[in-house]
Enzyme design. Structure first.
Site, short mmCIF file in Angstrom:
data_model
loop_
_atom_site.label_atom_id
_atom_site.label_comp_id
_atom_site.label_asym_id
_atom_site.label_seq_id
_atom_site.Cartn_x
_atom_site.Cartn_y
_atom_site.Cartn_z
N GLY A 303 2.06 51.68 29.29
CA GLY A 303 0.73 52.02 29.42
C GLY A 303 0.44 53.08 30.42
O GLY A 303 0.15 54.27 29.83
N ARG A 340 -7.34 52.07 43.48
CA ARG A 340 -5.95 51.73 43.54
C ARG A 340 -5.36 52.52 44.95
O ARG A 340 -4.54 51.51 45.55
CB ARG A 340 -5.11 52.63 42.53
CG ARG A 340 -5.29 52.16 41.13
CD ARG A 340 -4.60 52.99 40.14
NE ARG A 340 -3.23 52.88 40.28
CZ ARG A 340 -2.41 53.79 40.63
NH1 ARG A 340 -2.51 54.78 41.16
NH2 ARG A 340 -1.00 53.36 40.65
N TYR A 344 -3.10 49.49 46.67
CA TYR A 344 -1.81 49.44 46.87
C TYR A 344 -1.37 50.71 47.78
O TYR A 344 -0.28 51.14 47.69
CB TYR A 344 -1.22 49.92 45.19
CG TYR A 344 -1.91 48.98 44.29
CD1 TYR A 344 -1.51 47.55 44.31
CD2 TYR A 344 -2.16 49.46 43.00
CE1 TYR A 344 -2.21 46.69 43.30
CE2 TYR A 344 -2.79 48.73 41.88
CZ TYR A 344 -2.61 47.33 42.14
OH TYR A 344 -3.02 46.54 41.25
N CYS A 371 -19.53 52.17 51.37
CA CYS A 371 -19.63 51.69 52.43
C CYS A 371 -18.49 50.69 52.89
O CYS A 371 -18.36 49.45 53.18
CB CYS A 371 -20.90 50.75 52.52
SG CYS A 371 -22.39 51.56 52.37
N TYR A 401 -5.47 52.76 35.21
CA TYR A 401 -5.69 51.84 36.16
C TYR A 401 -6.63 52.43 37.27
O TYR A 401 -6.53 52.24 38.30
CB TYR A 401 -4.46 51.44 36.63
CG TYR A 401 -3.49 50.76 35.81
CD1 TYR A 401 -3.82 49.50 35.33
CD2 TYR A 401 -2.51 51.13 35.51
CE1 TYR A 401 -3.19 48.68 34.26
CE2 TYR A 401 -1.39 50.51 34.78
CZ TYR A 401 -1.87 49.32 34.25
OH TYR A 401 -0.94 48.51 33.37
#
Length: 444
Positions: A303, A340, A344, A371, A401
């Site tokens: 993907g 992300r 991560y 915020c 993603y």
């Protein structure tokens, strides 16, 4: 600015290794992708915006088809899905890996053949299964024993559905703890070591309306080495041999999942599809020969590796703040369109586009408008010291993603998606607006 400092900025700006293959430099610091100036895209479609290079997507689909000529290559829809993406993947000969009724319905209504679709999910809802059976999905990957009875009941005594079993092979791989899915300490699949997978196989074989076509595993995401896949494959082949011995059944398919890693910053490693294909095939043939098994048809599910490098995110600089030795560049997007980095710790390599810098590089942190102190898009990156409000920043490797995980935080609205190809740009997904928020909120 000194000549050496300017040369350093220019050299960094000219590193296009992460960008779509169609990327070209333009005068005065501009870049074109797919034959279209990124500055023109930003001016025409506003920012934030996601630019998707159709030619790059198609080229990466072909790379996988050529690397795996005897296998089924399924595009993992969770990375990014739209009607245009469905069409590109279909026309390039890939199958589709989906995780919900929403992804299924979008794909089928956009013309994707349902028999070339696989449905995954550790907790499939009744709506997911209803859609899969109604639309005629090719495979349902069983992730827990309770799904077996649910699917069999939904199919009915005269029905038929092909299924696979997701196995946890006990292999830890992936770029972060939250995306490692090949071991028993996470939510996916049925244990190989604990006997859960073998038990599920026995239960399925007792259901005449369910056809067990093979085994499935997915060991993690953002994996850049071949070795973990080879270890997982050996364990899967050994399980297939045990199933043959116990049930006199030789399963015809083996799905090794996806998770193929890509580079997000210059110098980072990436998984080579051709090398992966070559070594998986050799290991599969050797293992099956040793176990006296017929070689099953291989399936893979890329993907990120298909769509990630084809995408570019565009942001306008809203503010530049100097706090002590730190420089913060705030842009008009952030964690609502790309969570992300917060999830991560992912690091990107943004670049100033649309004008030539007049100052040397300076360590900068690009932050979003939300915020949250953790709303950081790119920490400690080198950007020109003269960056200012109104400048345009482009972030490569933004196709996977990001928008697919976008949220409604602060009601900022999800960005538009623009396709570029052979000198033209067109809107694929329009920007979310205040009218969208109002129309969903029906309380009074």
């Amino acid at each position: 600015m000194t000549v050496s400092a300017l040369a350093e900025v220019t050299a960094g700006a000219e590193d296009l290794s992460l960008w779509p293959g169609s990327t070209r430099r333009l005068p005065h610091g501009g870049l074109a992708v797919g034959g279209v100036s990124l500055t023109e895209v930003a001016d025409r479609f506003d920012t934030p915006a996601y630019v998707l290079d159709e030619g790059e997507v198609r080229g990466r689909c072909r790379t996988y088809r050529e690397a795996f000529p005897g296998a089924d290559v399924l595009y993992a829809a969770k990375a990014f899905l739209s009607r245009a993406m469905v069409r590109w993947v279909r026309e390039e000969g890939l199958g589709l890996d989906t995780c919900s009724a929403g992804e299924l319905e979008l794909a089928v209504t956009a013309g994707f053949p349902p028999e070339r679709i696989v449905l995954h999910g550790n907790a499939k809802s009744p709506r997911d299964l209803e859609a899969a059976l109604r639309l005629g999905v090719g495979r349902i990957v069983i992730d827990s024993v309770s799904e077996i009875a649910r699917i069999a009941a939904a199919v009915g005594p005269d029905g038929h559905q092909k299924v696979m079993v997701r196995v946890v092979p006990g292999v830890s791989a992936g770029g972060h703890d939250k995306i490692r899915t090949g071991t028993d300490d996470q939510k996916f699949g049925l244990s190989l070591t604990g006997g859960g997978a073998q038990h599920a196989v026995s239960r399925i074989l007792d259901q005449p309306q369910l056809e067990l076509t093979g085994l499935h595993c997915h060991i993690g995401s953002q994996i850049t080495e071949v070795k973990p896949y080879l270890v997982a494959l050996r364990r899967m082949v050994a399980l297939m041999a045990r199933i043959r011995d116990a049930h006199a059944v030789a399963l015809p398919e083996l799905d090794m999942g996806g998770g193929h890693g890509i580079a997000y910053r210059p110098g980072e490693p990436a998984l080579d599809p051709a090398s992966l294909a070559r070594r998986l095939h050799a290991e599969l043939v050797e293992g099956c020969a040793a176990s006296r098994l017929p070689v099953p048809r291989l399936l893979v599910e890329p993907g990120r590796a298909v769509v990630g490098p084809a995408g570019v995110a565009l942001y306008r600089v809203l503010a530049v703040k100097h706090t002590g030795e730190s420089v913060f560049v705030a842009v008009d997007g952030g964690m609502s369109d790309n969570p992300r980095p917060a999830l991560y710790g992912v690091r990107y390599a943004p670049r100033l586009v649309g004008r030539a810098p007049t100052a040397g590089p300076r360590t900068t942190t690009v932050v979003g408008r939300h915020c949250e102190a953790g709303d950081v898009l790119a920490a400690d990156v080198e950007l020109p010291g003269d960056i200012r409000p109104g400048d345009l920043l482009a972030v490569p490797v933004a196709g996977a993603y990001q928008l697919s995980m976008a949220s409604g935080y602060n009601l900022v609205g999800r960005p538009a998606v623009v396709a570029v190809h052979e000198g033209s740009a067109r809107l694929l997904v329009r920007r979310e607006t205040l009218d969208d928020f109002r129309s969903r909120d029906i309380g009074g």
